[in-house]
Write an enzyme that holds these catalytic residues in place. Structure first.
Site, PDB file in Angstrom:
ATOM      1  N   ARG A  93      88.117  50.153  97.372  1.00 35.29           N
ATOM      2  CA  ARG A  93      86.810  49.593  97.054  1.00 35.29           C
ATOM      3  C   ARG A  93      86.069  49.364  98.370  1.00 35.29           C
ATOM      4  O   ARG A  93      86.564  48.670  99.256  1.00 35.29           O
ATOM      5  CB  ARG A  93      86.983  48.270  96.330  1.00 35.29           C
ATOM      6  N   HIS A 181      78.122  45.242  92.784  1.00 35.07           N
ATOM      7  CA  HIS A 181      78.970  45.107  91.580  1.00 35.07           C
ATOM      8  C   HIS A 181      78.950  46.393  90.747  1.00 35.07           C
ATOM      9  O   HIS A 181      79.195  46.382  89.536  1.00 35.07           O
ATOM     10  CB  HIS A 181      78.516  43.932  90.671  1.00 35.07           C
ATOM     11  N   HIS A 208      77.391  40.125  85.092  1.00 42.33           N
ATOM     12  CA  HIS A 208      78.646  39.981  85.843  1.00 42.33           C
ATOM     13  C   HIS A 208      78.582  38.613  86.516  1.00 42.33           C
ATOM     14  O   HIS A 208      77.948  38.437  87.559  1.00 42.33           O
ATOM     15  CB  HIS A 208      78.777  41.116  86.875  1.00 42.33           C
ATOM     16  N   GLY A 212      80.735  35.799  92.864  1.00 43.34           N
ATOM     17  CA  GLY A 212      79.524  36.568  93.097  1.00 43.34           C
ATOM     18  C   GLY A 212      78.951  36.855  91.718  1.00 43.34           C
ATOM     19  O   GLY A 212      79.706  37.150  90.799  1.00 43.34           O
ATOM     20  N   ARG A 241      76.528  31.346  97.341  1.00 38.04           N
ATOM     21  CA  ARG A 241      75.341  32.073  97.833  1.00 38.04           C
ATOM     22  C   ARG A 241      74.087  31.555  97.138  1.00 38.04           C
ATOM     23  O   ARG A 241      74.119  31.213  95.950  1.00 38.04           O
ATOM     24  CB  ARG A 241      75.478  33.579  97.563  1.00 38.04           C
ATOM     25  N   ASP A 283      83.158  26.046  92.114  1.00 39.48           N
ATOM     26  CA  ASP A 283      83.930  26.508  90.967  1.00 39.48           C
ATOM     27  C   ASP A 283      83.293  26.024  89.663  1.00 39.48           C
ATOM     28  O   ASP A 283      83.165  24.822  89.443  1.00 39.48           O
ATOM     29  CB  ASP A 283      85.364  25.956  91.107  1.00 39.48           C
ATOM     30  N   ARG A 285      84.368  25.904  86.688  1.00 33.24           N
ATOM     31  CA  ARG A 285      85.237  25.037  85.867  1.00 33.24           C
ATOM     32  C   ARG A 285      85.074  23.572  86.263  1.00 33.24           C
ATOM     33  O   ARG A 285      84.896  22.688  85.428  1.00 33.24           O
ATOM     34  CB  ARG A 285      86.706  25.425  86.056  1.00 33.24           C
ATOM     35  N   GLY A 328      84.670  36.301  85.866  1.00 36.01           N
ATOM     36  CA  GLY A 328      85.296  34.980  85.667  1.00 36.01           C
ATOM     37  C   GLY A 328      84.530  34.038  84.763  1.00 36.01           C
ATOM     38  O   GLY A 328      85.085  33.523  83.781  1.00 36.01           O
ATOM     39  N   ILE A 329      83.264  33.791  85.058  1.00 33.82           N
ATOM     40  CA  ILE A 329      82.474  32.868  84.235  1.00 33.82           C
ATOM     41  C   ILE A 329      82.081  33.559  82.924  1.00 33.82           C
ATOM     42  O   ILE A 329      82.204  32.978  81.838  1.00 33.82           O
ATOM     43  CB  ILE A 329      81.212  32.395  85.006  1.00 33.82           C
ATOM     44  N   GLU A 331      83.539  35.844  81.263  1.00 31.44           N
ATOM     45  CA  GLU A 331      84.646  36.061  80.330  1.00 31.44           C
ATOM     46  C   GLU A 331      85.266  34.758  79.832  1.00 31.44           C
ATOM     47  O   GLU A 331      85.916  34.743  78.788  1.00 31.44           O
ATOM     48  CB  GLU A 331      85.750  36.899  81.003  1.00 31.44           C
ATOM     49  N   GLU A 379      87.459  46.679  87.599  1.00 34.65           N
ATOM     50  CA  GLU A 379      86.978  47.520  88.705  1.00 34.65           C
ATOM     51  C   GLU A 379      88.104  48.385  89.268  1.00 34.65           C
ATOM     52  O   GLU A 379      87.885  49.527  89.657  1.00 34.65           O
ATOM     53  CB  GLU A 379      86.399  46.618  89.807  1.00 34.65           C
TER      54      GLU A 379
HETATM   55  P1  ADP Z   1      85.104  36.810  92.068  1.00 36.41           P
HETATM   56  O1  ADP Z   1      83.633  37.084  92.213  1.00 36.41           O
HETATM   57  O2  ADP Z   1      85.695  36.052  93.209  1.00 36.41           O
HETATM   58  O3  ADP Z   1      85.925  37.988  91.594  1.00 36.41           O
HETATM   59  P2  ADP Z   1      85.741  35.728  89.438  1.00 36.41           P
HETATM   60  O4  ADP Z   1      85.195  36.840  88.612  1.00 36.41           O
HETATM   61  O5  ADP Z   1      87.209  35.536  89.497  1.00 36.41           O
HETATM   62  O6  ADP Z   1      85.132  35.731  90.895  1.00 36.41           O
HETATM   63  O7  ADP Z   1      85.064  34.374  88.862  1.00 36.41           O
HETATM   64  C1  ADP Z   1      85.332  33.132  89.443  1.00 36.41           C
HETATM   65  C2  ADP Z   1      84.497  32.096  88.705  1.00 36.41           C
HETATM   66  O8  ADP Z   1      84.897  32.087  87.332  1.00 36.41           O
HETATM   67  C3  ADP Z   1      84.680  30.673  89.228  1.00 36.41           C
HETATM   68  O9  ADP Z   1      83.421  30.016  89.286  1.00 36.41           O
HETATM   69  C4  ADP Z   1      85.521  30.037  88.149  1.00 36.41           C
HETATM   70  O10 ADP Z   1      85.297  28.668  88.034  1.00 36.41           O
HETATM   71  C5  ADP Z   1      85.000  30.747  86.917  1.00 36.41           C
HETATM   72  N1  ADP Z   1      85.932  30.572  85.805  1.00 36.41           N
HETATM   73  C6  ADP Z   1      87.164  31.092  85.641  1.00 36.41           C
HETATM   74  N2  ADP Z   1      87.738  30.612  84.502  1.00 36.41           N
HETATM   75  C7  ADP Z   1      86.826  29.763  83.946  1.00 36.41           C
HETATM   76  C8  ADP Z   1      86.806  28.962  82.776  1.00 36.41           C
HETATM   77  N3  ADP Z   1      87.838  28.907  81.937  1.00 36.41           N
HETATM   78  N4  ADP Z   1      85.693  28.210  82.538  1.00 36.41           N
HETATM   79  C9  ADP Z   1      84.652  28.223  83.370  1.00 36.41           C
HETATM   80  N5  ADP Z   1      84.599  28.985  84.488  1.00 36.41           N
HETATM   81  C10 ADP Z   1      85.678  29.732  84.771  1.00 36.41           C
END
Ligand code: ADP
Length: 399
Positions: A93, A181, A208, A212, A241, A283, A285, A328-329, A331, A379
């Site tokens: 990547r 992305h 996405h 990021g 960011r 984060d 969460r 992450g967020i 999904e 990815e």
């Molecule tokens: P990256 O861009 O580093 O690949 P990710 O796609 O892993 O990031 O996403 C990370 C984000 O997803 C963080 O803000 C994390 O808090 C959020 N996240 C992961 N699981 C949950 C959840 N169950 N509820 C809310 N946010 C979540």
């Protein structure tokens, strides 16, 4: 004996890897993991596809493993993992392919030199992405390597979507909107025809939302517009960011607050976004669990900017047939999806809250004019597929 492909994603402090093995027509992940703390305290972990730890190692404090040391360790580990399978190539990547690379490319010393010229366009990422390529070219020059770019998918955008309203000589010099992305969007676009053939042919916005975060308008599988531009800091507020700023803010920081480039870079890449606004965490969460007003404000701002960008992307598409949440967020945070969908009611989005809480597949009501999906991005698989395709078609690729 099956063909195997290693996918590497090298960042500033870690190298993530996945080992894919060909099973019939599909590519399946056998092991994945990472070496992290490359310049602090290095730690390696490799896990099987069911999550069980297959190997791990920690290096003593004070030993800086670096990218080269990490790659050497990974090569040794993967050699052992391969057992009877045959490694046909490495897929990498790489964040920036400039204007030149509209597709993945097989990399040799010459291509690597071209990729080095894009370092000024992505100084925080590109040098780290290139480090394992250089090392692998030294260690195993006969092993094919393929690079896949986060920018390529967006090269189908019309000129106006890729331009800033700046004098043309600056565009010639490469100051334009690249978008990022791309591998995530390309993966979603590649599987959407199986999931929702109508949406795949129509006008879709993919969100996405990870650390990021960006959004992309896709029509008939092609990128039409995206929220990220010259760098991966434009668009939505992200974990750390800032997202889009009035350029006048930067001038003010320089002129009035006497901040230099490094300080501004740190501010807009590492100290802003959810972290900067909340003062608590980057984060999502943590912020969703917090009762503190600044945490709520950060989440409000995140959702508000998504609402605005969604309107803008729907306008670029001339309407909206589907939305896809990923990363992450996207999904894992039903609360955010619910807010974004309720804000998009004016576009014809009608969310099914029970399906949203369940969290996979279609989360809009049958009657919703816009179909809304939650789809896990992949990815690494996109890179593995590109690598296999390129090695099958390029002369000299091992079969
Ligand atoms: P990256 O861009 O580093 O690949 P990710 O796609 O892993 O990031 O996403 C990370 C984000 O997803 C963080 O803000 C994390 O808090 C959020 N996240 C992961 N699981 C949950 C959840 N169950 N509820 C809310 N946010 C979540």
């Amino acid at each position: 004996m099956s063909n195997a492909i290693v996918v590497l994603n090298a960042g500033s402090s870690s190298i993530k890897f996945s080992l894919f093995v060909e099973r019939g027509k599909s590519l399946e992940t056998d092991v994945r993991g990472q070496v992290e703390g490359l310049y602090t305290t290095a730690r390696f972990v490799s896990k099987a596809s069911d999550g069980t730890v297959k190997a791990e190692k920690s290096w003593p404090e004070g030993i800086k493993l670096g990218h080269d040391g990490a790659l050497d360790h990974l090569v040794d580990h993967l050699r052992a993992e391969l057992a009877g399978d045959r490694l046909i190539g490495i897929g990498h990547r790489v964040v920036h392919g400039g204007r030149l690379y509209r597709q993945p490319v097989r990399v040799d010393g010459k291509v690597l030199k071209v990729l080095e010229t894009f370092v000024p366009l992505a100084p925080l990422h590109q040098p780290h992405n290139l480090a394992p390529i250089r090392r692998a070219l030294e260690r195993a020059p006969e092993l094919p390597q393929v690079v896949c770019f986060d920018t390529s998918f967006h090269r189908t955008q019309p000129d106006v979507a890729q331009m800033f309203a700046l004098p043309d000589d600056l565009r010639e010099a490469g100051v334009m909107r690249y978008g990022f992305h791309g591998l995530s969007y390309e993966y979603i676009a590649s599987i959407l025809p199986e999931i929702d053939p109508e949406a795949a042919k129509g006008r879709t916005v993919v969100l996405h939302l990870g650390n990021g975060a960006s959004m992309c308008a896709i029509e008939d599988g092609r990128s039409l517009a995206s929220t990220m531009g010259f760098t991966a800091v434009e668009g939505l507020p992200m974990g750390t960011r800032s997202g889009s700023l009035d350029p006048g803010v930067i001038l003010y920081l320089m002129d009035q607050l006497k901040m230099d480039t490094q300080a501004i870079e740190k501010l807009i890449y590492s100290q802003s976004g959810l972290l900067g606004v909340s003062g608590i965490s980057s984060d999502m969460r943590t912020l969703l669990e917090s009762e503190a007003p600044p945490a709520k404000l950060a989440v409000d701002l995140f959702c508000y900017r998504i609402r605005r960008e969604l309107g803008s992307l729907a306008a670029a598409l001339g309407g909206l047939d589907a939305m896809v949440f990923t990363a992450g967020i996207g999904e894992n945070a039903p609360e955010i999806r619910s807010r974004v969908c309720r804000d998009a009611a004016w576009l014809g989005v009608d969310i099914d809250e029970a399906a949203n809480a369940a969290g996979r597949g279609r989360i809009s009501k049958e009657s919703s004019r816009v179909a809304v999906w939650v789809i896990s991005t992949n990815e690494e698989l996109m890179i593995a597929r590109h690598t296999r395709r390129l090695l099958e078609t390029t002369q000299g690729g091992r079969k």
